[in-house]
Design an enzyme around this catalytic site. Structure first.
Site, short mmCIF file in Angstrom:
data_model
loop_
_atom_site.label_atom_id
_atom_site.label_comp_id
_atom_site.label_asym_id
_atom_site.label_seq_id
_atom_site.Cartn_x
_atom_site.Cartn_y
_atom_site.Cartn_z
N TYR A 155 22.48 38.33 78.44
CA TYR A 155 21.58 38.63 77.25
C TYR A 155 20.94 39.78 77.49
O TYR A 155 20.57 40.63 76.43
CB TYR A 155 20.12 37.54 77.57
CG TYR A 155 19.39 37.15 76.37
CD1 TYR A 155 20.04 36.51 75.17
CD2 TYR A 155 18.01 37.47 76.40
CE1 TYR A 155 19.37 36.44 73.94
CE2 TYR A 155 17.33 37.21 75.32
CZ TYR A 155 17.79 36.64 74.26
OH TYR A 155 17.19 36.50 72.92
N LYS A 162 12.72 40.81 74.00
CA LYS A 162 11.96 39.61 73.93
C LYS A 162 10.95 39.64 74.85
O LYS A 162 9.92 39.13 74.24
CB LYS A 162 12.95 38.42 74.23
CG LYS A 162 14.03 38.03 73.21
CD LYS A 162 13.44 37.55 71.68
CE LYS A 162 14.46 37.00 71.15
NZ LYS A 162 13.97 36.79 69.73
P1 NAD Z 1 20.40 33.50 63.01
O1 NAD Z 1 21.58 34.36 63.01
O2 NAD Z 1 20.53 32.39 61.95
O3 NAD Z 1 18.99 34.26 62.57
C1 NAD Z 1 18.81 35.79 62.93
C2 NAD Z 1 18.17 36.14 61.46
O4 NAD Z 1 17.95 37.56 62.02
C3 NAD Z 1 19.31 36.00 60.65
O5 NAD Z 1 18.89 35.59 59.26
C4 NAD Z 1 19.21 37.65 60.12
O6 NAD Z 1 19.62 37.87 58.56
C5 NAD Z 1 18.05 38.07 60.82
N1 NAD Z 1 17.98 39.79 60.66
C6 NAD Z 1 18.46 40.47 61.67
N2 NAD Z 1 18.40 41.83 61.28
C7 NAD Z 1 17.41 41.74 60.35
C8 NAD Z 1 16.58 42.90 59.69
N3 NAD Z 1 16.87 44.07 60.01
N4 NAD Z 1 15.81 42.71 58.68
C9 NAD Z 1 15.40 41.19 58.58
N5 NAD Z 1 16.12 40.15 59.08
C10 NAD Z 1 17.04 40.43 60.00
O7 NAD Z 1 20.27 32.92 64.41
P2 NAD Z 1 18.85 32.15 65.06
O8 NAD Z 1 19.56 31.47 66.25
O9 NAD Z 1 18.49 31.30 64.12
O10 NAD Z 1 18.07 33.25 65.48
C11 NAD Z 1 16.59 32.99 65.21
C12 NAD Z 1 15.77 33.59 65.99
O11 NAD Z 1 15.58 32.64 67.07
C13 NAD Z 1 15.96 34.82 66.80
O12 NAD Z 1 14.87 35.50 67.19
C14 NAD Z 1 16.68 34.56 68.02
O13 NAD Z 1 16.33 35.33 69.41
C15 NAD Z 1 15.67 33.19 68.44
N6 NAD Z 1 16.32 32.30 69.22
C16 NAD Z 1 17.59 31.85 69.10
C17 NAD Z 1 18.07 30.69 70.28
C18 NAD Z 1 19.62 30.30 70.02
O14 NAD Z 1 20.03 29.75 70.92
N7 NAD Z 1 19.98 30.41 68.84
C19 NAD Z 1 17.50 30.48 71.17
C20 NAD Z 1 16.04 30.86 71.39
C21 NAD Z 1 15.56 31.70 70.42
O1 0WE Z 2 18.48 35.54 70.68
C1 0WE Z 2 19.59 35.33 70.63
C2 0WE Z 2 20.59 35.74 69.92
C3 0WE Z 2 20.40 36.99 69.34
C4 0WE Z 2 21.52 37.94 68.91
C5 0WE Z 2 22.90 37.41 68.72
C6 0WE Z 2 23.76 38.39 68.47
C7 0WE Z 2 25.18 37.80 68.23
C8 0WE Z 2 25.89 38.81 67.07
C9 0WE Z 2 21.26 39.25 68.69
N1 0WE Z 2 22.08 40.30 68.46
C10 0WE Z 2 23.48 39.61 68.18
N2 0WE Z 2 24.31 40.69 67.96
C11 0WE Z 2 25.73 40.25 67.39
O2 0WE Z 2 26.63 41.17 66.99
N3 0WE Z 2 19.65 33.85 71.35
C12 0WE Z 2 18.44 33.22 72.21
C13 0WE Z 2 21.07 33.21 71.41
C14 0WE Z 2 21.83 33.79 72.56
O3 0WE Z 2 22.21 34.89 72.85
C15 0WE Z 2 22.86 35.14 74.06
C16 0WE Z 2 22.15 33.96 75.05
C17 0WE Z 2 21.64 33.18 74.29
C18 0WE Z 2 20.87 31.76 74.27
C19 0WE Z 2 23.63 36.05 74.72
C20 0WE Z 2 23.98 36.18 75.91
C21 0WE Z 2 23.47 34.95 76.78
C22 0WE Z 2 22.88 34.08 76.23
#
Ligand code: NAD
Ligand code: 0WE
Length: 255
Positions: A155, A162
């Site tokens: 991560y 974060k």
């Molecule tokens: P996602 O890819 O669906 O959402 C990420 C969003 O960020 C996308 O809609 C993308 O367009 C937007 N984004 C990136 N750069 C941007 C910019 N410059 N301007 C405007 N928008 C921008 O993935 P997700 O998993 O739904 O992620 C949403 C949030 O949840 C993130 O903050 C992520 O860190 C957090 N999160 C995700 C997980 C997981 O496991 N998926 C767990 C905990 C927290």
């Molecule tokens: O916040 C996230 C992921 C955010 C994210 C994901 C990507 C994939 C594609 C940010 N930047 C990028 N850039 C890319 O090019 N999560 C909480 C999901 C996540 O991501 C991980 C996790 C978990 C959980 C990455 C490594 C280990 C665990």
């Protein structure tokens, strides 16, 4: 949520956590403004919003641009008047920086991750605050992840970004509280979204969490939506600067 209007930033597709949250808010009667990152995403977000009941709005906003944030809130002001809530669900780091060794993070990779994943909350909150004040207050949530509090393999710089986002939630809560605006963070366990799927070993991670979490299962995005509804509604009126884990208890486990 009837009579309330809010901005949801971060819907990219059907799997986006922001989409689960927006669906729930709309089902409770809220009017939702969707901001999408760029024209590339407009069609997909439009198709999703078309599935919702009610009168919603779509506006472009790359949240790393102060100018686009300005235009977004000017447009919201003219079309909606005020705002009651804001959902920040935006994160990005370069792919090479969420693999391998954190020590190798470049200056530019570090800057980009913090700009997109943490500063955007400050910029959007600043734009939203006057519109919330007009409505007598408001509620802001941001999505974060346990990798800020503990070392999660790979991560890396996202964990550091974060941590900055979570500290920003506390400083914003202190700043905006006197204006009736609450600011909180939600920390879900791993969920299979677009942002997560590209990550090497993600399915192993889902399994490890389901094996060890007190609830013995992964996080359902509907659970994140329910907690969001709570914090964004008047039910959450006594809570600000808080971080709530929605991870089946995984964060309490030592082994
Ligand atoms: P996602 O890819 O669906 O959402 C990420 C969003 O960020 C996308 O809609 C993308 O367009 C937007 N984004 C990136 N750069 C941007 C910019 N410059 N301007 C405007 N928008 C921008 O993935 P997700 O998993 O739904 O992620 C949403 C949030 O949840 C993130 O903050 C992520 O860190 C957090 N999160 C995700 C997980 C997981 O496991 N998926 C767990 C905990 C927290
Ligand atoms: O916040 C996230 C992921 C955010 C994210 C994901 C990507 C994939 C594609 C940010 N930047 C990028 N850039 C890319 O090019 N999560 C909480 C999901 C996540 O991501 C991980 C996790 C978990 C959980 C990455 C490594 C280990 C665990």
């Amino acid at each position: 949520m009837e009579g309330k209007t809010g901005l949801v930033a971060g819907v990219a597709n059907r799997n986006s956590i922001a989409w689960s949250i927006a669906q729930r808010l709309a089902a409770e009667g809220a009017r939702v403004v969707f901001s999408y990152q760029g024209e590339r995403l407009r069609g997909r977000v439009e198709a999703l919003v078309g599935e919702l009941e009610g009168d919603h709005l779509l506006l472009p906003c790359d949240a790393t641009s102060d100018q686009e944030i300005d235009i977004l809130f000017r447009e919201i002001e003219s079309q909606c008047g005020g705002l009651d809530f804001l959902v920040h669900s935006i994160a990005f780091a370069n792919k090479e920086d969420i693999a391998g060794h954190f020590v190798n993070t470049s200056r530019e990779g570090f800057r980009l991750a913090h700009d997109v994943s943490a500063y955007t909350l400050v910029g959007l909150a600043r734009g939203a605050a006057p519109l919330m004040e007009r409505n007598g207050g408001g509620s802001i949530i941001a999505l974060t992840y346990l990798g800020s509090e503990r070392v999660v393999p790979n991560y890396n710089v996202m964990g550091v970004a974060k941590a900055s986002l979570e500290a920003s939630v506390r400083y914003l809560a202190a700043d905006l509280g006197p204006r009736g605006i609450r600011v909180n963070a939600l920390s879900p366990g791993p969920i299979s979204t677009l942002a997560a799927r590209g990550i090497a070993g993600f399915s192993e991670m889902l399994k490890a969490v389901a094996d060890r979490a007190p609830m013995r299962r992964n996080t359902d995005p509907a659970e994140v939506a329910d907690a969001s509804l709570f914090l964004l509604s008047d039910m959450g009126r006594g809570i600000t600067g808080e971080l709530i884990h929605i991870d089946g208890g995984f964060h309490i486990v030592g082994m």
